[in-house]
Design a protein around this motif. Structure first.
Motif, PDB file in Angstrom:
ATOM      1  N   PHE A 214       0.821  -1.204   0.000  1.00 37.77           N
ATOM      2  CA  PHE A 214       0.000   0.000   0.000  1.00 37.77           C
ATOM      3  C   PHE A 214       0.860   1.261   0.000  1.00 37.77           C
ATOM      4  O   PHE A 214       0.607   2.192  -0.770  1.00 37.77           O
ATOM      5  CB  PHE A 214      -0.941   0.019   1.212  1.00 37.77           C
ATOM      6  CG  PHE A 214      -1.675   1.315   1.341  1.00 37.77           C
ATOM      7  CD1 PHE A 214      -2.789   1.583   0.563  1.00 37.77           C
ATOM      8  CD2 PHE A 214      -1.245   2.288   2.232  1.00 37.77           C
ATOM      9  CE1 PHE A 214      -3.453   2.790   0.661  1.00 37.77           C
ATOM     10  CE2 PHE A 214      -1.905   3.496   2.342  1.00 37.77           C
ATOM     11  CZ  PHE A 214      -3.010   3.750   1.552  1.00 37.77           C
ATOM     12  N   ALA A 215       1.864   1.283   0.860  1.00 41.34           N
ATOM     13  CA  ALA A 215       2.727   2.466   0.960  1.00 41.34           C
ATOM     14  C   ALA A 215       3.412   2.758  -0.370  1.00 41.34           C
ATOM     15  O   ALA A 215       3.439   3.903  -0.832  1.00 41.34           O
ATOM     16  CB  ALA A 215       3.769   2.264   2.061  1.00 41.34           C
ATOM     17  N   ALA A 216       3.938   1.720  -0.991  1.00 40.92           N
ATOM     18  CA  ALA A 216       4.618   1.892  -2.270  1.00 40.92           C
ATOM     19  C   ALA A 216       3.648   2.336  -3.357  1.00 40.92           C
ATOM     20  O   ALA A 216       3.937   3.254  -4.135  1.00 40.92           O
ATOM     21  CB  ALA A 216       5.307   0.586  -2.679  1.00 40.92           C
TER      22      ALA A 216
ATOM     23  N   GLU B 125      -6.934  -3.468  -4.583  1.00 39.30           N
ATOM     24  CA  GLU B 125      -7.022  -4.649  -3.724  1.00 39.30           C
ATOM     25  C   GLU B 125      -7.055  -4.247  -2.251  1.00 39.30           C
ATOM     26  O   GLU B 125      -7.803  -4.828  -1.462  1.00 39.30           O
ATOM     27  CB  GLU B 125      -5.837  -5.577  -3.976  1.00 39.30           C
ATOM     28  CG  GLU B 125      -5.936  -6.343  -5.267  1.00 39.30           C
ATOM     29  CD  GLU B 125      -4.706  -7.200  -5.536  1.00 39.30           C
ATOM     30  OE1 GLU B 125      -3.850  -7.358  -4.619  1.00 39.30           O
ATOM     31  OE2 GLU B 125      -4.594  -7.720  -6.641  1.00 39.30           O
ATOM     32  N   ALA B 126      -6.258  -3.276  -1.867  1.00 40.29           N
ATOM     33  CA  ALA B 126      -6.234  -2.822  -0.468  1.00 40.29           C
ATOM     34  C   ALA B 126      -7.594  -2.233  -0.080  1.00 40.29           C
ATOM     35  O   ALA B 126      -8.101  -2.505   1.004  1.00 40.29           O
ATOM     36  CB  ALA B 126      -5.135  -1.791  -0.266  1.00 40.29           C
ATOM     37  N   ALA B 127      -8.172  -1.468  -0.974  1.00 39.25           N
ATOM     38  CA  ALA B 127      -9.490  -0.869  -0.694  1.00 39.25           C
ATOM     39  C   ALA B 127     -10.555  -1.954  -0.569  1.00 39.25           C
ATOM     40  O   ALA B 127     -11.438  -1.878   0.288  1.00 39.25           O
ATOM     41  CB  ALA B 127      -9.857   0.113  -1.800  1.00 39.25           C
ATOM     42  N   GLU B 128     -10.454  -2.964  -1.406  1.00 41.60           N
ATOM     43  CA  GLU B 128     -11.416  -4.045  -1.397  1.00 41.60           C
ATOM     44  C   GLU B 128     -11.312  -4.892  -0.127  1.00 41.60           C
ATOM     45  O   GLU B 128     -12.321  -5.236   0.483  1.00 41.60           O
ATOM     46  CB  GLU B 128     -11.156  -4.934  -2.612  1.00 41.60           C
ATOM     47  CG  GLU B 128     -12.373  -5.622  -3.162  1.00 41.60           C
ATOM     48  CD  GLU B 128     -12.040  -6.306  -4.461  1.00 41.60           C
ATOM     49  OE1 GLU B 128     -11.644  -7.491  -4.418  1.00 41.60           O
ATOM     50  OE2 GLU B 128     -12.142  -5.646  -5.512  1.00 41.60           O
ATOM     51  N   ARG B 129     -10.092  -5.210   0.259  1.00 37.22           N
ATOM     52  CA  ARG B 129      -9.854  -6.113   1.396  1.00 37.22           C
ATOM     53  C   ARG B 129      -9.891  -5.432   2.747  1.00 37.22           C
ATOM     54  O   ARG B 129     -10.265  -6.039   3.740  1.00 37.22           O
ATOM     55  CB  ARG B 129      -8.506  -6.798   1.248  1.00 37.22           C
ATOM     56  CG  ARG B 129      -8.473  -7.815   0.167  1.00 37.22           C
ATOM     57  CD  ARG B 129      -7.139  -8.508   0.166  1.00 37.22           C
ATOM     58  NE  ARG B 129      -7.092  -9.440  -0.960  1.00 37.22           N
ATOM     59  CZ  ARG B 129      -6.028 -10.096  -1.303  1.00 37.22           C
ATOM     60  NH1 ARG B 129      -4.905  -9.917  -0.642  1.00 37.22           N
ATOM     61  NH2 ARG B 129      -6.052 -10.915  -2.321  1.00 37.22           N
ATOM     62  N   HIS B 130      -9.443  -4.198   2.790  1.00 35.86           N
ATOM     63  CA  HIS B 130      -9.289  -3.552   4.098  1.00 35.86           C
ATOM     64  C   HIS B 130     -10.174  -2.352   4.218  1.00 35.86           C
ATOM     65  O   HIS B 130     -10.086  -1.539   5.016  1.00 35.86           O
ATOM     66  CB  HIS B 130      -7.819  -3.186   4.318  1.00 35.86           C
ATOM     67  CG  HIS B 130      -6.900  -4.355   4.196  1.00 35.86           C
ATOM     68  ND1 HIS B 130      -6.776  -5.313   5.147  1.00 35.86           N
ATOM     69  CD2 HIS B 130      -6.064  -4.742   3.189  1.00 35.86           C
ATOM     70  CE1 HIS B 130      -5.901  -6.234   4.765  1.00 35.86           C
ATOM     71  NE2 HIS B 130      -5.453  -5.901   3.573  1.00 35.86           N
TER      72      HIS B 130
END
Length: 84
Positions: free
Chosen positions: A59-61, A79-84
């Motif tokens: 996410f940071a990268a 993917e980060a938005a979807e999962r977290h």
């Protein structure tokens, strides 16, 4: 605070430390922001961060790449938005 006042060479110890810090979840967010502040020369180390197994590092990268105007990490951000 994260923008250096003097130019930072591509092979400087400061940049190398940030590249290393990017790959550790505990320091990834701050390291990515500092690499982003160094500009376009940070694109490659941030791409390396996209390959991490850790979601924080990815996410940071991805976020820093997006702020630099590169869509390389768009999939990881989605993917980060979807999962977290």
């Amino acid at each position: 605070r994260h923008v250096p006042l003097t130019p930072v060479a591509p092979d400087s110890p400061y940049r190398k430390q940030l590249e290393s810090d990017l790959l550790r979840p505990v320091t990834a967010i701050v390291a990515a922001v500092k690499l982003e502040a160094l500009g376009a020369d940070s694109k490659q180390p941030l791409r390396v961060g996209l390959q991490s197994d850790n979601p924080w590092v990815k996410f940071a990268a991805a976020e820093s790449l997006a702020y630099l105007g590169h869509a390389d990490g768009a999939r990881e951000l989605a993917e980060a938005a979807e999962r977290h």
